[in-house]
Write a protein that holds these residues in place. Structure first.
Motif: not given
Length: 282
Positions: A99, A101, A103, A128-129, A131-133, A135-136, A154, A226
């Protein structure tokens, strides 16, 4: 006598005029009805039941919305996703897409540790999905940054970093973990995830399917995800495995919840109610 005759003729003429007027009115009414001209007024029945534009709805279509929508009933809430459907690729290309990007900085204060995120090509997962998980999971509340002594961020794939979070197919994860000195096989098959030096390696099988005791207990897949991120990142931060502190109590995040619960309750967070939650050392 002459006056009576004139009066009778006058009455006859008036009668003829009235007949002509009535005949013309009837003709106009018939013409208007045949021409389809709309009336200036709607009947009470027409107001209560306006016609559907375009004909009746097909059986599969959603009902027309009302002026004020009623809140959905609790029974209409869809059940949580426990595992993803479909076959899971067991092997990929061995190459990873990063990814690109950057963060936000997660955490209030403390040492800043940078990580990047990568997904194996051929895994059919979106980087990207993923990476979002990640980060959460790391943002919390309840994550490692709640200590106030650690921040995480990130960074793009080519930037300097402290570690990388990988999502890898089972075969690739098994090889990467073995290279780092960790055997993740159960029954001869790469089963768990692991941490190798500078690498947090998430097994695609677990990411998509969770584990049987989570599924049978109705634990959402998002909770397992998580947990596994915080568990393996915990190893990267220097934490070791822990045991269940007592039946019915939350499981420490460093307990091997992928394999067992031993009477504890599922818990994906290292901090519970704002405090670091631990169990006896394993």
């Amino acid at each position: 006598m002459f006056r009576s005759a004139r009066r009778r003729r006058r009455f006859a003429l008036i009668a003829q005029l009235v007949a002509v007027v009535l005949a013309v009115g009837a003709a106009v009414s018939v013409i208007a009805e045949r021409s389809g001209e709309p009336s200036d007024r709607l009947t009470a029945e027409e107001v209560a039941s306006p016609p559907l534009v375009g004909g009746p709805l097909p059986p599969s279509a959603d009902p027309l919305p009302t002026a004020i929508s009623a809140p959905p009933s609790p029974s209409a809430t869809p059940p949580p996703v426990l595992r993803m459907p479909g076959a899971v690729p067991t092997t990929g290309t061995g190459r990873f897409r990063h990814d690109d990007r950057a963060g936000p900085v997660l955490g209030r204060a403390g040492q800043l540790r940078r990580y990047r995120v990568a997904v194996e090509s051929g895994s059919n997962e979106d980087v990207a999905a993923f990476a979002q998980a990640v980060q959460v999971a790391l943002a919390g509340p309840g994550s490692w940054v709640d200590s106030g002594r650690l921040r995480l961020q990130q960074v793009p794939g080519d930037a300097p970093r402290d570690f990388t979070v990988y999502l890898a197919t089972a075969r690739t994860a098994g090889r990467m973990c073995a290279d780092g000195g960790v055997d993740i096989r159960i029954g001869g098959r790469p089963y768990t995830s692991c941490r190798a030096p500078g690498q947090v390696i998430i097994n695609l099988d677990r990411w998509r399917l969770s584990v049987p005791h989570f599924v049978s207990a109705g634990v959402p897949l998002a909770v397992y995800r998580t947990y596994v991120v915080n568990h393996e990142v915990g190893h990267q931060l220097g934490h070791r495995h822990e045991r269940c502190p007592g039946a019915g109590r939350p499981a420490p995040v460093m307990m091997q919840q992928t394999l067992f619960l031993h009477g504890c309750r599922v818990n994906p967070w290292p901090y519970v109610d704002g405090r670091r939650y631990t169990g006896p050392a394993l």
